[in-house]
Structures are given as C-alpha cells and as structure tokens.
Design a protein around this motif. Structure first.
Motif, PDB file in Angstrom:
ATOM      1  N   MET A  42       0.845  -1.175   0.000  1.00  8.69           N
ATOM      2  CA  MET A  42       0.000   0.000   0.000  1.00  8.69           C
ATOM      3  C   MET A  42       0.880   1.223   0.000  1.00  8.69           C
ATOM      4  SD  MET A  42      -2.939   0.827   2.728  1.00  8.69           S
ATOM      5  CE  MET A  42      -2.576   2.124   3.865  1.00  8.69           C
ATOM      6  N   SER A  43       0.653   2.135  -0.927  1.00  7.02           N
ATOM      7  CA  SER A  43       1.445   3.355  -1.009  1.00  7.02           C
ATOM      8  C   SER A  43       0.708   4.494  -0.345  1.00  7.02           C
ATOM      9  CB  SER A  43       1.706   3.723  -2.472  1.00  7.02           C
ATOM     10  OG  SER A  43       2.623   2.842  -3.028  1.00  7.02           O
ATOM     11  N   SER A  44       1.474   5.445   0.124  1.00  7.92           N
ATOM     12  CA  SER A  44       0.935   6.652   0.714  1.00  7.92           C
ATOM     13  C   SER A  44       1.458   7.826  -0.084  1.00  7.92           C
ATOM     14  CB  SER A  44       1.400   6.737   2.166  1.00  7.92           C
ATOM     15  OG  SER A  44       1.122   7.991   2.690  1.00  7.92           O
ATOM     16  N   ASN A  45       0.583   8.686  -0.541  1.00  8.71           N
ATOM     17  CA  ASN A  45       1.012   9.813  -1.359  1.00  8.71           C
ATOM     18  C   ASN A  45       0.445  11.119  -0.852  1.00  8.71           C
ATOM     19  OD1 ASN A  45       2.577   8.514  -3.345  1.00  8.71           O
ATOM     20  ND2 ASN A  45       0.707   7.719  -4.266  1.00  8.71           N
ATOM     21  N   GLY A  46       1.325  12.045  -0.495  1.00 13.32           N
ATOM     22  CA  GLY A  46       1.024  13.441  -0.340  1.00 13.32           C
ATOM     23  C   GLY A  46       0.051  13.882   0.722  1.00 13.32           C
ATOM     24  N   SER A  47      -0.617  13.034   1.465  1.00  8.70           N
ATOM     25  CA  SER A  47      -1.566  13.519   2.444  1.00  8.70           C
ATOM     26  C   SER A  47      -0.827  13.968   3.703  1.00  8.70           C
ATOM     27  CB  SER A  47      -2.580  12.431   2.792  1.00  8.70           C
ATOM     28  OG  SER A  47      -1.939  11.331   3.377  1.00  8.70           O
TER      29      SER A  47
ATOM     30  N   LYS B 111       2.274   4.435   7.594  1.00  8.58           N
ATOM     31  CA  LYS B 111       3.207   3.604   6.841  1.00  8.58           C
ATOM     32  C   LYS B 111       3.288   4.083   5.398  1.00  8.58           C
ATOM     33  CE  LYS B 111       3.968  -1.126   5.308  1.00  8.58           C
ATOM     34  NZ  LYS B 111       3.540  -2.529   5.423  1.00  8.58           N
ATOM     35  N   VAL B 112       4.506   4.051   4.852  1.00  7.47           N
ATOM     36  CA  VAL B 112       4.749   4.332   3.440  1.00  7.47           C
ATOM     37  C   VAL B 112       5.438   3.106   2.859  1.00  7.47           C
ATOM     38  CG1 VAL B 112       5.958   5.815   1.795  1.00  7.47           C
ATOM     39  CG2 VAL B 112       5.033   6.808   3.900  1.00  7.47           C
ATOM     40  N   ALA B 113       4.962   2.634   1.702  1.00 10.55           N
ATOM     41  CA  ALA B 113       5.562   1.436   1.110  1.00 10.55           C
ATOM     42  C   ALA B 113       5.469   1.473  -0.402  1.00 10.55           C
ATOM     43  CB  ALA B 113       4.874   0.183   1.639  1.00 10.55           C
ATOM     44  N   THR B 114       6.354   0.732  -1.032  1.00  8.04           N
ATOM     45  CA  THR B 114       6.304   0.523  -2.474  1.00  8.04           C
ATOM     46  C   THR B 114       5.743  -0.874  -2.724  1.00  8.04           C
ATOM     47  OG1 THR B 114       8.512  -0.446  -2.598  1.00  8.04           O
ATOM     48  CG2 THR B 114       8.369   1.955  -2.801  1.00  8.04           C
ATOM     49  N   THR B 115       5.500  -1.163  -3.984  1.00 11.62           N
ATOM     50  CA  THR B 115       5.066  -2.505  -4.367  1.00 11.62           C
ATOM     51  C   THR B 115       6.099  -3.075  -5.314  1.00 11.62           C
ATOM     52  OG1 THR B 115       2.754  -1.830  -4.156  1.00 11.62           O
ATOM     53  CG2 THR B 115       3.205  -3.828  -5.423  1.00 11.62           C
TER      54      THR B 115
ATOM     55  N   ALA C  54       7.938  -6.105   4.436  1.00  5.67           N
ATOM     56  CA  ALA C  54       6.784  -6.576   5.203  1.00  5.67           C
ATOM     57  C   ALA C  54       7.037  -7.896   5.935  1.00  5.67           C
ATOM     58  CB  ALA C  54       5.560  -6.676   4.301  1.00  5.67           C
ATOM     59  N   PRO C  55       7.643  -8.922   5.306  1.00  2.48           N
ATOM     60  CA  PRO C  55       7.852 -10.181   6.035  1.00  2.48           C
ATOM     61  C   PRO C  55       8.743 -10.028   7.273  1.00  2.48           C
ATOM     62  CG  PRO C  55       8.199 -10.507   3.673  1.00  2.48           C
ATOM     63  CD  PRO C  55       8.073  -9.031   3.905  1.00  2.48           C
ATOM     64  N   TYR C  56       9.546  -8.963   7.300  1.00  2.00           N
ATOM     65  CA  TYR C  56      10.473  -8.754   8.418  1.00  2.00           C
ATOM     66  C   TYR C  56       9.893  -7.840   9.495  1.00  2.00           C
ATOM     67  CZ  TYR C  56      13.549 -10.816   4.990  1.00  2.00           C
ATOM     68  OH  TYR C  56      14.091 -11.667   4.061  1.00  2.00           O
ATOM     69  N   ARG C  57       8.607  -7.448   9.289  1.00  9.62           N
ATOM     70  CA  ARG C  57       7.919  -6.552  10.227  1.00  9.62           C
ATOM     71  C   ARG C  57       8.629  -5.212  10.335  1.00  9.62           C
ATOM     72  NH1 ARG C  57       6.098 -11.049  14.698  1.00  9.62           N
ATOM     73  NH2 ARG C  57       4.879 -12.241  13.216  1.00  9.62           N
TER      74      ARG C  57
END
Length: 141
Positions: free
Chosen positions: A1-6, A15-19, A24-27
């Motif tokens: 899930m990405s987070s943009n600009g809010s 959380k901010v993430a790329t795809t 994620a598996p490492y928490r």
C-alpha cells in the motif's frame, strides 16, 4: 500500500511502502510519515526481485539510492526534501571516494546532514552499503 502526499495528523504515524514491499515479512516499514517528516528505513543494493545487484560497491550504492528514491516517491517526496542521510558501509577505507561520488549523483545543495559509519556486516552477507534518510514532509506544514 502506497501513501502519497496527504498531510499527517498530529501524533499520527502512517506507513509508506512501495510494491512489492520486501520489508513486510520482516515486520519493518519501508518508511513512516510522522511529525512532519518521512523516515526511510535503510535501503541496500537489491533490485525489484530482491536480488543483490552485481558490479561492486558503486553499483550497489546507486541501487540503494534508487531504492531510497522509490520510497520517497511513494511518500510524494524527492531527494530535494531529504534533510538527513545515514550511510552504512562495510569497508570505509576502500569506499569513501565512492560514497562522495554517490552523494554528488543523488543529493544537491544544500546537502543534507549526514552520518557515515563503517559496520562489520549488514542484513545480507553480500551487501556492501545501506542508506537511510529523513525527509521533510512539506505537505504536513
């Protein structure tokens, strides 16, 4: 899930993430937005398939910085927003000139504050460099 600009709400951690999200598996979050900043976890020289890139220190360093850039982009930011860099290397004597080259390729005036540390090892035995950053989230102001 990405987070943009809010803009982050006071006291909220997002959380901010790329795809794909290899962390994620490492928490571990690839980055979190909190208190007007985005804190990007250490990124190493691995490609989108999770494999360490070849070509030695400089190529691993370029890939690590590109990975940082991808996470910053997911947060709606760029290297121009970076205020602090942490660089961890396995062999300082051999690679300090390469670190300076990488700084010049990815960062610009005013250069961010920086900490450069030699470490015995990183999370994977073939990693030679890891880069983390803190960036100013101007949308939070």
């Amino acid at each position: 899930m990405s987070s943009n600009g809010s803009a982050a709400t006071a006291g909220r951690i997002e959380k901010v993430a790329t795809t794909p999200d290899w962390y994620a598996p490492y928490r571990i979050s690839q980055a979190v937005r909190a208190g007007g900043f985005v804190y990007v976890s250490g990124q190493a020289g691995f490609d989108e398939d999770g494999r360490t890139v070849g070509g030695g220190f400089l190529e691993q360093g370029r890939q690590a910085f590109r990975n940082v850039g991808r996470v910053l982009e997911a947060a709606g930011l760029t290297f121009a927003d970076v205020v602090k860099v942490g660089i961890f290397v396995r062999d300082m004597a051999a690679n300090l000139p390469h670190v300076i080259t990488l700084r010049g390729e990815f960062l610009a005036e005013p250069y961010p504050a920086d900490t450069l540390v030699e470490v015995v090892s990183l999370a994977q035995p073939d990693w030679q460099i890891e880069v983390e950053v803190v960036a100013l989230d101007r949308s939070a102001a």
